[in-house]
Design an enzyme around this catalytic site. Sequence first.
Site, PDB file in Angstrom:
ATOM      1  N   GLN B 211       0.829  -1.202   0.000  1.00  0.00           N
ATOM      2  CA  GLN B 211       0.000   0.000   0.000  1.00  0.00           C
ATOM      3  C   GLN B 211       0.865   1.253   0.000  1.00  0.00           C
ATOM      4  OE1 GLN B 211      -2.472  -2.042   3.420  1.00  0.00           O
ATOM      5  NE2 GLN B 211      -3.398  -0.058   3.021  1.00  0.00           N
ATOM      6  N   ARG B 324      -5.871   7.489  17.083  1.00  0.00           N
ATOM      7  CA  ARG B 324      -7.200   7.379  16.486  1.00  0.00           C
ATOM      8  C   ARG B 324      -8.183   6.705  17.443  1.00  0.00           C
ATOM      9  NH1 ARG B 324      -9.824   8.064  11.276  1.00  0.00           N
ATOM     10  NH2 ARG B 324      -7.962   8.941  10.308  1.00  0.00           N
ATOM     11  N   ARG B 356      -7.723  -1.754   8.629  1.00  0.00           N
ATOM     12  CA  ARG B 356      -8.991  -1.077   8.355  1.00  0.00           C
ATOM     13  C   ARG B 356      -9.666  -0.523   9.624  1.00  0.00           C
ATOM     14  NH1 ARG B 356     -13.008  -4.204   4.249  1.00  0.00           N
ATOM     15  NH2 ARG B 356     -14.013  -2.405   3.291  1.00  0.00           N
ATOM     16  N   THR B 456      -4.488  11.467  10.429  1.00  0.00           N
ATOM     17  CA  THR B 456      -4.370  12.379  11.575  1.00  0.00           C
ATOM     18  C   THR B 456      -3.021  13.095  11.554  1.00  0.00           C
ATOM     19  OG1 THR B 456      -3.614  10.548  12.952  1.00  0.00           O
ATOM     20  CG2 THR B 456      -5.958  11.086  13.033  1.00  0.00           C
ATOM     21  N   GLU B 727     -12.922   2.431   5.294  1.00  0.00           N
ATOM     22  CA  GLU B 727     -12.935   1.943   6.670  1.00  0.00           C
ATOM     23  C   GLU B 727     -14.284   2.048   7.396  1.00  0.00           C
ATOM     24  OE1 GLU B 727      -9.585   4.621   7.138  1.00  0.00           O
ATOM     25  OE2 GLU B 727      -8.668   3.149   8.449  1.00  0.00           O
TER      26      GLU B 727
END
Lengths: 156, 776
Positions: B211, B324, B356, B456, B727
């Site tokens: 990714q 998070r 995810r 974030t 997500e």
Amino acid sequence: MPSTVSFTLNGEPVSAEVSSRTLLVDMIREQLGRTGTHVGCDTSQCGACVIHVDGVSVKSCTMLALQADGADVVTIEGVARNGELHPMQAAFREHHGLQCGFCTPGMIMSALDLLQTNPDPSEGEVREWLEGNLCRCTGYQNIVKAVLSAAATMRG
Amino acid sequence: MDDSARQHSGERISGAVGTPIPHDSAHLHVSGAALYTDDLPEPRGLLHAAVGLSPVAHARIAALDLGEVLQAPGVVDAMTADDIPGKNNCGPVVADDPVLAPGVVEYAGQAVFAVAAESVEAARKAVHLAKVSYEELKPIIDPVEAVAASSFVLPSEVIERGDSRKAIDAAAHRLQGRVSLGGQDQFYLEGQIAMALPREDGDLFVYSSTQHPGEVQHLVAEAIGRSSKDVVVECRRMGGAFGGKESQPALIACIASLLAHKTGRPCKLRLDRDVDMLMTGKRHDFVIDYEVGFDDDGLISGIRFEFAARCGMSADLSGAINDRTMFHCDNAYFLENISIVSHRCKTNTVSNTAFRGFGGPQGMFAIEHVIDDIARYLSRNPLDVRKRNFYGKTTRNVTQYQQTIEDNIIEDVVTQVESSSDYAARYAAVRAFNADSALLKKGIALTPVKFGISFTATHLNQAGALLHVYTDGTVHINHGGTEMGQGLFTKVAQVVAEELQIDIDRIKITASDTSKVPNASATAASAGADLNGKAAQAAAQTVKRRLIQFAAEHFNVEPSAVRFENNEVLVGGQAIGFAELVHLAWFARTSLSATGFYKTPKINYDRSTFSGRPFYYYAYGAAVSEVIVDTLTGEHRLLRVDIVHDCGKSLNPAIDLGQIEGGFIQGAGWLTTEELWWNEKGELKTHAPSTYKIPVCSDVPEEFHVTILESQANREETIHRSKAVGEPPLMLSLSVFHALRDAVASVSNYQVLPGLNAPATPESVLRAIDGQRAAG
């Protein structure tokens, strides 16, 4: 000790030197260069490697190459005819029965075997039949839709 | 205007934004013709790698002898940490993640040495010939144990707003409790893999299932002692990733690259499933302590959370993941007085990583658990308590990190699914069923989702694209995003098709490639389409502007009189084919290639105070799940699911629907069937699908009703007003867990709080049922 294995792959005669331990999936992928059959879990559980041997679906990572000697082997590459997608393939595409696509060849090969013996399966029968094919992306909804739709098309 | 000019036809292009076209590779997927990394033609002289793993969780390597390994048939070379010419690190944020263990092993499954051989089998067999002796050290396995020992990968963090202590002490009712929440293996169907090819002058070309090609590039370059310019990384597609290929592929690519660098031959490393599950990181498991004060209606006045996350042996992405968790332990609820403590525990287990939701699901699990407890304590319908605590639209609308929520539609979403699922009647029906059923018990729950969109870490919210138009009017698009099945490439191509007003089959979607778009962020945080769609649009707009300028000059009209529509360009009312205009523009020496760049506006966030606007916007959803439980065995089935989910104005409703369905089922697996089980020595014992159970086709109920929230354009100016969808739907699955809690609670006639830990395997459910019986 190497031995020669010969069989029909997607209608063409093929042969290769293999050891007694060579798995059918490795012969197909590495020696015969047909990479549409995938290895997902290496242990006969995920179903990404499903092919047809003498008309029946098998997990090709759980079968020795030697066991396929003289057999009629069909992989995902042998499903389309004359450049036209098989109705099952077309249904997986149209109904979005795939995301990453890695499980798709095995799913299609399994689903085709189901329809050979049960051309008009119920949704529950499709779900039960496909228990041996893991998909991590779709939640299976569109896969089931695709199989039911293909079954309807193939019944004509 | 030349002779080919004609009137515009008025039809729409194919593949326009908002159309439910199939995945761009679907025809290849169904034919077995889509090439994954292991399917690529193998270069001459390819070596295959295998990795020697530590069998122990914590030890000093007293001796490491690879003599017999090197003598094994087919083996060409082997290496340990001592053979790494550059940095022995594949950590994405903190350099604490060795590629090969440097004298000390810190988890069972850690890579200690690597072997390159002429075949996969030769390499894997040779690994077992190594003579390694370990002097075992005491491992810390459990996060609670880690907190007690102050064993952390990163400092603990705190968010405080108001005075939670005082509010709880003054509240009419108080509850406190602890719940544990299991982790989750990503179980991408395509395992981790990389193939490294030496190029001239010591350069490397690396195919990586990743990714984050840019990070693989940087870390590979550092490991071989070179720089980023010497390494190119490419990824056309992954067979699933789910966060598991955000940071982890660097380890695999570094090993393949180091062996290629050492031997001068191309080298491929494909992990088999067991090794993949032992060696690579997973979703963080948590132990959550809470204390809450509330009034007779269930309105929360004060709440305190203490999170202990098992991060494993290194920091990896645990900082941002646990941040998070702190940002999402409000879910959709206004928590006026709140204290959050977040421990990032260092344990002798594999370093946990992105999956995810990235810590968000664990935070939302925590608050939903508290809300459910409050409702049960007050003998209220949990939905009423949820509604009582929802964020407001104009008041009670500031989060614990000081972001004002400007786009709150949670009540609309919940109202819609409450109605479409017939929740109220079924809630009553479940209770009626349970009153008459001694052994089989049903449960039902509605849970909401509010999920913040953006990385974030503000600097990651940028993207680049590269677009070429060829003289035949076809287009090559490249961007920094990666395709893992989520349909990003399809969506970005739709954006380009829309912008240039050409059929999508004129656009070639190409592999992610660090030599085309540099320094790209990971495709993560659900932001792939938001970021790369905008960057690609910007590139297309640049070329389009040049074409407009050319057309205006060439045909002597005002630029405002040039318009792109349905494969044609309207110039002062006359139409010319797109390809014809492109050819004319090329002949007149117009640049037909452009880069595009995008950075998310409005976001700003100060991590030192955990305050600001980390999220550009929020995505919303809600789900109702109904389950049935066998109280003799703890086995359970999902009977029906109803979902309403917000995608803004969807770029591709078919792709988005697939994300919702797939995310929900994946989340249901996390909370019910997927159990990562370590023994006291720190050995993961569920490292294959034989023991680690992801949902199968028959686990999904036939009654599965998913609706995309109608005509809700994103308030923010995202790409065509769409919303991220990767997500958020995963967390809709909290409804399954709470339906199970509801069924379990029925055993005590809803008198005893269900002590159900996640995952709610039959064993866990049965234990909770026993708790009901013992207390009742």
